[in-house]
Design an enzyme around this catalytic site. Structure first.
Site, PDB file in Angstrom:
ATOM      1  N   ASP A 114     -41.614  -1.640  57.378  1.00  0.00           N
ATOM      2  CA  ASP A 114     -41.497  -1.396  55.941  1.00  0.00           C
ATOM      3  C   ASP A 114     -42.896  -1.265  55.341  1.00  0.00           C
ATOM      4  O   ASP A 114     -43.812  -0.770  56.017  1.00  0.00           O
ATOM      5  CB  ASP A 114     -40.714  -2.545  55.300  1.00  0.00           C
ATOM      6  CG  ASP A 114     -39.970  -2.131  54.035  1.00  0.00           C
ATOM      7  OD1 ASP A 114     -40.573  -1.445  53.195  1.00  0.00           O
ATOM      8  OD2 ASP A 114     -38.799  -2.505  53.877  1.00  0.00           O
ATOM      9  N   HIS A 169     -41.820  -4.298  48.882  1.00  0.00           N
ATOM     10  CA  HIS A 169     -40.472  -4.073  49.415  1.00  0.00           C
ATOM     11  C   HIS A 169     -40.268  -4.764  50.755  1.00  0.00           C
ATOM     12  O   HIS A 169     -39.219  -5.358  51.014  1.00  0.00           O
ATOM     13  CB  HIS A 169     -40.213  -2.571  49.552  1.00  0.00           C
ATOM     14  CG  HIS A 169     -38.790  -2.226  49.860  1.00  0.00           C
ATOM     15  ND1 HIS A 169     -38.274  -2.276  51.142  1.00  0.00           N
ATOM     16  CD2 HIS A 169     -37.768  -1.836  49.058  1.00  0.00           C
ATOM     17  CE1 HIS A 169     -36.996  -1.904  51.111  1.00  0.00           C
ATOM     18  NE2 HIS A 169     -36.666  -1.648  49.863  1.00  0.00           N
ATOM     19  N   SER A 225     -31.111  -0.164  51.466  1.00  0.00           N
ATOM     20  CA  SER A 225     -32.112  -0.822  52.306  1.00  0.00           C
ATOM     21  C   SER A 225     -31.972  -2.337  52.247  1.00  0.00           C
ATOM     22  O   SER A 225     -32.247  -3.039  53.234  1.00  0.00           O
ATOM     23  CB  SER A 225     -33.526  -0.418  51.875  1.00  0.00           C
ATOM     24  OG  SER A 225     -33.877  -1.007  50.633  1.00  0.00           O
TER      25      SER A 225
END
Length: 400
Positions: free
Chosen positions: A83, A110, A277
């Site tokens: 990520d 994130h 996600s």
């Protein structure tokens, strides 16, 4: 960018959140800051949230994590997070993050947010806990520092994670190109017994990827579409996918992904976000629980177990407790850890001896009942000289 959702939280310090028309809400409530999906050029890195969520998050209740975590907590399992990076300084992940190739710096946030959904530990004053709170995290970069994913970065990170022994590999972004490279990377992970979990839809679609009339792309999205990967879509608090979410491409499994609360890259406060996600992060955590509970299962078998024990729906919904406790078929037998056997039906036995025993028991019972009847009736008959009972008074007996 994910929309902020009103929650009851503890603010540090207390902050009155702006409401409609510039008014302020009750000082006892505030808005968690939204998690950015990407950062535009010149935008500063995501800072520390000053707000802490103290109550249990809805997704924890929906997934039944309190029951699942009594069975397994992810200890001994490494989950790779491909990520924007993962901050090793996040208090809820302290001592359990290993980084590779500069992935310890998370400007967007994130990756740290997703790692928190997967593995955040319980902390005093916080209601946020990951699905597998004792799992280890291996952080690898799949994007640039603005959060834009790159095919070469993601493919290389998947391979590196598998080579370094990660049992579960979470990929936090979708790509519309790179079919060959990402399919090969997922196959490489499978050869090393790692399960790749990825979103079946993007969390948001950049303007440059929209169609001429603003229509959203429909996929396929990689690496979720690669054979052997577990493609995940989110469903909202009402149990259905958000109407404004980008369309998913052939998802395998659904999990909570809307209004998710987790940690940020700095400080101990919390952020809120939505998207496939984040649902994929929940599934990656559940896969870590299964691998901790049954280390003898292969990555492919863990994938199958999550799918076969899911709650039936248009897209089956993740059920971590069922995945940890149900024995689905003979292929799973013999995989339970010592001290935790599962109940099974015995093999069918020869019914002949059972039938003969039942017949003998029935005959004996009938004989006993007959003897009891005779013991009552015979003495009474003898006392009356075997004559019928006397007729009631006032009635005339028929002629002899």
């Amino acid at each position: 960018m994910a929309a902020a959702v009103l929650l009851t939280v503890t603010a540090v310090p207390a902050v009155a959140a702006p409401g409609a028309g510039g008014r302020t809400q009750d000082p006892g409530t505030t808005l968690l800051p939204p998690l950015p999906v990407r950062l535009g050029d010149g935008r500063p890195c995501t800072g520390a949230s000053k707000t802490t969520a103290t109550g249990a998050v809805w997704s924890q209740t929906v997934l039944g994590l309190s029951a699942a975590q009594r069975v397994a907590r992810g200890a001994g399992v490494t989950v790779a997070v491909v990520d924007t990076g993962v901050s090793p300084n996040a208090p809820a992940l302290a001592g359990r993050v290993t980084t590779a190739a500069g992935a310890g710096a998370d400007c967007v946030g994130h990756g740290t947010f997703a790692a928190g959904l997967i593995a955040a530990a319980e902390r005093k004053g916080s209601g946020v806990v990951g699905v597998a709170p004792e799992a280890d995290v291996l952080a690898l970069r799949g994007t640039d520092d603005r959060g834009v994913p790159d095919v070469a970065l993601v493919a290389d990170a998947i391979r590196t994670a598998a080579d370094r022994g990660a049992q579960v590999i979470y990929v936090g972004h979708t790509l519309r190109t790179g079919r060959g490279e990402l399919t090969d990377a997922v196959a490489h992970a499978a050869d090393r017994d790692a399960l790749v979990v990825a979103p079946a839809a993007p969390d948001a679609v950049p303007d440059e990827e929209l169609g001429p009339d603003g229509e959203q792309p429909t996929g396929p999205y990689w690496p979720a579409a690669a054979p052997g990967a577990l493609a995940v879509v989110d469903f909202g608090a009402g149990g259905t996918r958000q109407d404004n979410a980008p369309p998913a491409w052939e998802p395998d499994l659904a999990a909570p992904g809307s209004g998710m609360v987790s940690i940020g890259p700095r400080g101990s406060g919390h952020y809120i976000g939505s998207g496939a996600s984040l649902a994929a992060a929940e599934v990656a955590g559940a896969a870590a629980l299964v691998r901790a509970r049954q280390p003898g299962l292969s990555g492919a078998e863990v994938r199958r177990r999550l799918l076969e024990t899911a709650y039936p729906a248009d897209t089956p919904r993740l059920d971590p407790t069922a995945a940890l406790t149900l024995v689905r078929d003979a292929d799973d037998r013999g995989t339970e850890p010592a001290g935790a056997p599962s109940a099974r039906l015995p093999a069918a036995a020869d019914r002949g001896p059972r039938h003969r025993a039942l017949a003998f028991t029935g005959a004996v019972t009938g004989f006993v009942l007959l003897m009891g009847w005779a013991a009552v009736v015979v003495p009474r008959g003898r006392s009356r000289g075997w004559l019928p009972p006397a007729r009631p008074a006032g009635r005339i007996a028929p002629p002899s």
